[in-house]
Design a protein around this motif. Structure first.
Motif, PDB file in Angstrom:
ATOM      1  N   GLY A 172      13.461   9.194  15.437  1.00 34.19           N
ATOM      2  CA  GLY A 172      13.477   9.665  14.060  1.00 34.19           C
ATOM      3  C   GLY A 172      14.074   8.700  13.054  1.00 34.19           C
ATOM      4  N   LEU A 173      14.251   7.430  13.431  1.00 33.55           N
ATOM      5  CA  LEU A 173      14.863   6.478  12.518  1.00 33.55           C
ATOM      6  C   LEU A 173      13.898   5.972  11.453  1.00 33.55           C
ATOM      7  CD1 LEU A 173      17.096   6.591  14.644  1.00 33.55           C
ATOM      8  CD2 LEU A 173      17.341   4.108  14.428  1.00 33.55           C
ATOM      9  N   GLY A 174      12.605   6.118  11.672  1.00 35.20           N
ATOM     10  CA  GLY A 174      11.642   5.661  10.685  1.00 35.20           C
ATOM     11  C   GLY A 174      10.270   5.475  11.293  1.00 35.20           C
ATOM     12  N   TRP A 175       9.358   4.921  10.495  1.00 26.68           N
ATOM     13  CA  TRP A 175       8.008   4.656  10.980  1.00 26.68           C
ATOM     14  C   TRP A 175       7.766   3.152  10.961  1.00 26.68           C
ATOM     15  CZ3 TRP A 175       9.150   5.403   5.954  1.00 26.68           C
ATOM     16  CH2 TRP A 175       8.516   4.592   5.008  1.00 26.68           C
ATOM     17  N   VAL A 176       6.792   2.697  11.732  1.00 28.46           N
ATOM     18  CA  VAL A 176       6.435   1.287  11.741  1.00 28.46           C
ATOM     19  C   VAL A 176       5.447   1.050  10.609  1.00 28.46           C
ATOM     20  CG1 VAL A 176       5.407  -0.606  13.055  1.00 28.46           C
ATOM     21  CG2 VAL A 176       6.830   1.095  14.219  1.00 28.46           C
ATOM     22  N   GLY A 177       5.841   0.204   9.655  1.00 28.37           N
ATOM     23  CA  GLY A 177       5.026  -0.037   8.481  1.00 28.37           C
ATOM     24  C   GLY A 177       3.901  -1.022   8.722  1.00 28.37           C
ATOM     25  N   LYS A 178       3.111  -1.248   7.698  1.00 26.57           N
ATOM     26  CA  LYS A 178       1.981  -2.173   7.800  1.00 26.57           C
ATOM     27  C   LYS A 178       2.451  -3.607   8.049  1.00 26.57           C
ATOM     28  CE  LYS A 178      -1.054   0.638   4.894  1.00 26.57           C
ATOM     29  NZ  LYS A 178      -1.799   0.746   3.624  1.00 26.57           N
ATOM     30  N   PRO A 207      10.963  13.189  16.279  1.00 29.97           N
ATOM     31  CA  PRO A 207      10.429  11.843  16.026  1.00 29.97           C
ATOM     32  C   PRO A 207       9.822  11.739  14.642  1.00 29.97           C
ATOM     33  CG  PRO A 207       8.881  13.088  17.349  1.00 29.97           C
ATOM     34  CD  PRO A 207      10.109  13.960  17.206  1.00 29.97           C
ATOM     35  N   ALA A 208       9.698  10.510  14.161  1.00 32.82           N
ATOM     36  CA  ALA A 208       8.949  10.263  12.933  1.00 32.82           C
ATOM     37  C   ALA A 208       7.470  10.306  13.290  1.00 32.82           C
ATOM     38  CB  ALA A 208       9.322   8.911  12.350  1.00 32.82           C
ATOM     39  N   THR A 209       6.738  11.190  12.662  1.00 35.32           N
ATOM     40  CA  THR A 209       5.348  11.415  13.066  1.00 35.32           C
ATOM     41  C   THR A 209       4.321  10.950  12.051  1.00 35.32           C
ATOM     42  OG1 THR A 209       5.471  13.663  12.181  1.00 35.32           O
ATOM     43  CG2 THR A 209       5.980  13.361  14.527  1.00 35.32           C
ATOM     44  N   SER A 210       4.765  10.449  10.902  1.00 36.79           N
ATOM     45  CA  SER A 210       3.798  10.019   9.892  1.00 36.79           C
ATOM     46  C   SER A 210       4.258   8.729   9.235  1.00 36.79           C
ATOM     47  CB  SER A 210       3.609  11.106   8.825  1.00 36.79           C
ATOM     48  OG  SER A 210       4.836  11.386   8.183  1.00 36.79           O
ATOM     49  N   SER A 211       3.283   7.995   8.703  1.00 38.28           N
ATOM     50  CA  SER A 211       3.559   6.771   7.974  1.00 38.28           C
ATOM     51  C   SER A 211       3.644   7.091   6.482  1.00 38.28           C
ATOM     52  CB  SER A 211       2.455   5.742   8.211  1.00 38.28           C
ATOM     53  OG  SER A 211       2.563   4.662   7.309  1.00 38.28           O
ATOM     54  N   HIS A 212       4.513   6.371   5.788  1.00 38.79           N
ATOM     55  CA  HIS A 212       4.661   6.573   4.350  1.00 38.79           C
ATOM     56  C   HIS A 212       4.254   5.321   3.580  1.00 38.79           C
ATOM     57  CE1 HIS A 212       6.767  10.438   4.865  1.00 38.79           C
ATOM     58  NE2 HIS A 212       7.347   9.869   5.903  1.00 38.79           N
ATOM     59  N   PRO A 224       2.806 -15.399   2.636  1.00 38.42           N
ATOM     60  CA  PRO A 224       2.354 -16.730   2.208  1.00 38.42           C
ATOM     61  C   PRO A 224       1.365 -17.393   3.152  1.00 38.42           C
ATOM     62  CG  PRO A 224       4.736 -16.523   1.978  1.00 38.42           C
ATOM     63  CD  PRO A 224       4.268 -15.350   2.776  1.00 38.42           C
ATOM     64  N   THR A 225       1.440 -17.079   4.434  1.00 38.27           N
ATOM     65  CA  THR A 225       0.587 -17.740   5.424  1.00 38.27           C
ATOM     66  C   THR A 225      -0.554 -16.864   5.923  1.00 38.27           C
ATOM     67  OG1 THR A 225       2.123 -17.025   7.158  1.00 38.27           O
ATOM     68  CG2 THR A 225       2.438 -19.243   6.255  1.00 38.27           C
ATOM     69  N   GLY A 226      -0.680 -15.646   5.389  1.00 34.60           N
ATOM     70  CA  GLY A 226      -1.738 -14.739   5.843  1.00 34.60           C
ATOM     71  C   GLY A 226      -1.587 -14.359   7.297  1.00 34.60           C
ATOM     72  N   ALA A 227      -0.352 -14.048   7.698  1.00 33.06           N
ATOM     73  CA  ALA A 227      -0.070 -13.796   9.115  1.00 33.06           C
ATOM     74  C   ALA A 227      -0.544 -12.429   9.603  1.00 33.06           C
ATOM     75  CB  ALA A 227       1.431 -13.940   9.378  1.00 33.06           C
ATOM     76  N   PHE A 228      -0.874 -11.520   8.682  1.00 32.04           N
ATOM     77  CA  PHE A 228      -1.323 -10.192   9.103  1.00 32.04           C
ATOM     78  C   PHE A 228      -2.840 -10.195   9.241  1.00 32.04           C
ATOM     79  CE2 PHE A 228       2.695  -9.447   6.861  1.00 32.04           C
ATOM     80  CZ  PHE A 228       3.387  -8.753   7.840  1.00 32.04           C
ATOM     81  N   THR A 229      -3.309  -9.997  10.459  1.00 35.02           N
ATOM     82  CA  THR A 229      -4.750  -9.962  10.687  1.00 35.02           C
ATOM     83  C   THR A 229      -5.361  -8.665  10.175  1.00 35.02           C
ATOM     84  OG1 THR A 229      -4.509  -9.006  12.898  1.00 35.02           O
ATOM     85  CG2 THR A 229      -4.483 -11.417  12.725  1.00 35.02           C
ATOM     86  N   GLU A 230      -4.547  -7.640  10.107  1.00 37.71           N
ATOM     87  CA  GLU A 230      -4.929  -6.322   9.601  1.00 37.71           C
ATOM     88  C   GLU A 230      -3.636  -5.527   9.460  1.00 37.71           C
ATOM     89  OE1 GLU A 230      -6.551  -3.698  12.981  1.00 37.71           O
ATOM     90  OE2 GLU A 230      -6.941  -5.756  13.688  1.00 37.71           O
ATOM     91  N   PRO A 231      -3.673  -4.380   8.799  1.00 36.65           N
ATOM     92  CA  PRO A 231      -2.453  -3.580   8.712  1.00 36.65           C
ATOM     93  C   PRO A 231      -1.874  -3.280  10.085  1.00 36.65           C
ATOM     94  CG  PRO A 231      -4.101  -2.728   7.203  1.00 36.65           C
ATOM     95  CD  PRO A 231      -4.787  -3.776   8.029  1.00 36.65           C
ATOM     96  N   TYR A 232      -0.590  -3.429  10.229  1.00 36.12           N
ATOM     97  CA  TYR A 232       0.162  -3.144  11.451  1.00 36.12           C
ATOM     98  C   TYR A 232      -0.020  -4.199  12.552  1.00 36.12           C
ATOM     99  CZ  TYR A 232      -0.076   1.393   9.109  1.00 36.12           C
ATOM    100  OH  TYR A 232      -0.037   2.396   8.170  1.00 36.12           O
ATOM    101  N   VAL A 233      -0.699  -5.293  12.261  1.00 33.83           N
ATOM    102  CA  VAL A 233      -0.918  -6.335  13.281  1.00 33.83           C
ATOM    103  C   VAL A 233      -0.502  -7.691  12.721  1.00 33.83           C
ATOM    104  CG1 VAL A 233      -2.553  -7.491  14.794  1.00 33.83           C
ATOM    105  CG2 VAL A 233      -2.824  -5.048  14.311  1.00 33.83           C
ATOM    106  N   LEU A 234       0.489  -8.302  13.371  1.00 34.69           N
ATOM    107  CA  LEU A 234       1.009  -9.595  12.946  1.00 34.69           C
ATOM    108  C   LEU A 234       0.644 -10.674  13.967  1.00 34.69           C
ATOM    109  CD1 LEU A 234       2.983 -11.317  11.115  1.00 34.69           C
ATOM    110  CD2 LEU A 234       4.754 -10.722  12.786  1.00 34.69           C
TER     111      LEU A 234
END
Length: 373
Positions: A172-178, A207-212, A224-234
């Motif tokens: 319940g500490l939080g959700w995993v962001g984009k 648990p945290a069950t939703s994204s905000h 700056p380097t475009g490291a995220f291939t898509e939301p939630y993926v680094l």
């Protein structure tokens, strides 16, 4: 078990942990995603991740007979995104606006406040966080074993094969962001995670069950380097934190200019996150050293092995060793483009470390190009 859960959380708060929650010790929810991430090669040269791949599926690999996991968060000083005029998602939607980093207000200007210095990520601008957290986690684990004789514990802080964000979300500490960071609605994301594994059967928290994150994509667009291939993926291989801390070899040429002023780590995807706008209201227990937040890259190039050890031994920056930090310093100087750095860079061409020599040569070429030479 009675009131042990509440007393455990109270003790965690006394030790400086602003967040705490309990999760059941079962298979990690995100293990499948983690395995796919590894298979895509996104871990780069972090060989310790695939090496202990299977062990990350269940916390029993860290502690036999584990039944519960107490997750804690210790806050550190981060940039207040309110300084950049960033509004929360709700405020943006109320005004009928869309989330975009195309607006100057959504881009952190802090990196330009000291134009000839290099920036250090907020988590590293202080003592070595591993030791700082370990001391408090070990004290908390000892307290729990004393309260319940016969129980066993294991303290973990980025040092064992545990998918910490999975259990933090479950606690319940939080959700995993984009941006792949754990985000708490009240605390943002500028906090370290730690865990106490125990053989006790503790009552779990919801648990945290939703994204905000909603439709916000500031973190993805600001990288700056475009490291995220898509939301939630680094793709760690493009992440400035990976390039400046984990990578031991030469930094790919095409990623050097996007590094900007970053000497060690990167906070961009956190700086622009609206959930960090209330950072000033947080309970920061981790000591912040403003002298470490910005460093003179010319001065760094003059450090020999002994001077480097003396200055950074007790900090997180020591992790990258002298070759890595001085390599980064040379690249920052190339990005700054100030001809006053030429003597220091020319001296670095004679360094015994190949990575430093190569970065210095690149930086000199950049300065020459900018000056029209």
């Amino acid at each position: 078990m009675g009131d042990i859960e509440e007393r455990l959380k109270a003790e965690a708060a006394r030790l400086g942990f602003a967040l705490s929650g309990i999760a059941p010790a079962t298979d990690a929810d995100g293990f499948g995603r983690f395995a796919v991430w590894l298979d895509r090669g996104f871990a780069g040269e972090m060989s310790y991740l695939p090496k202990l791949r299977a062990e990350r599926q269940h916390p029993r690999s860290v502690l036999d007979d584990v039944r519960s996991v107490l997750m804690v968060g210790l806050e550190y000083s981060g940039v207040r995104s309110a300084e950049f005029g960033i509004r929360s998602e709700n405020e943006t939607q109320e005004k009928g606006e869309t989330s975009s980093t195309n607006s100057p207000s959504a881009v952190p200007h802090s990196e330009f406040r000291t134009p000839h210095f290099g920036r250090v990520a907020a988590y590293a601008a202080g003592p070595d966080y591993h030791r700082y957290i370990w001391d408090r986690l070990n004290a908390l684990a000892a307290w729990l074993e004393e309260q319940v004789p016969g129980s066993r514990t294991e303290a973990v802080a980025d040092t064992a094969p545990l998918l910490e964000r999975d259990f933090a979300r479950r606690a319940g500490l939080g959700w995993v962001g984009k941006n792949t960071m754990l985000i708490n609605t009240r605390r943002g994301s500028f906090f370290f995670l730690g865990a106490i594994l125990t053989t006790l059967e503790l009552a779990p928290d919801p648990p945290a069950t939703s994204s905000h994150c909603g439709t916000c994509t500031r973190c993805l667009e600001a990288c700056p380097t475009g490291a995220f291939t898509e939301p939630y993926v680094l793709d760690a291989r493009k992440c400035i934190s990976y390039l400046t801390v984990e990578l031991r070899s030469e930094i790919p040429v095409e990623l050097r200019e996007p590094m900007g002023h970053w000497l060690y780590g990167c906070d961009v995807c956190q700086d622009v996150c609206p959930w960090n706008r209330n950072a000033g209201e947080r309970t920061v227990a981790f000591p912040h050293d403003p002298e470490l937040a910005w460093l003179d890259p010319i001065e760094l190039l003059g450090l020999d092995a002994d001077a480097f050890r003396k200055r950074f031994k007790k900090t997180s920056l020591f992790r990258n060793r002298r070759p890595g930090l001085l390599r980064n310093a040379a690249i920052v100087l190339g990005n700054i483009g100030d001809s006053r750095a030429v003597p220091a860079l020319e001296q670095a061409l004679t360094d015994s470390e190949e990575t430093i020599r190569e970065a210095a040569a690149w930086a000199l070429a950049q300065i020459c190009l900018r000056s029209g030479g």
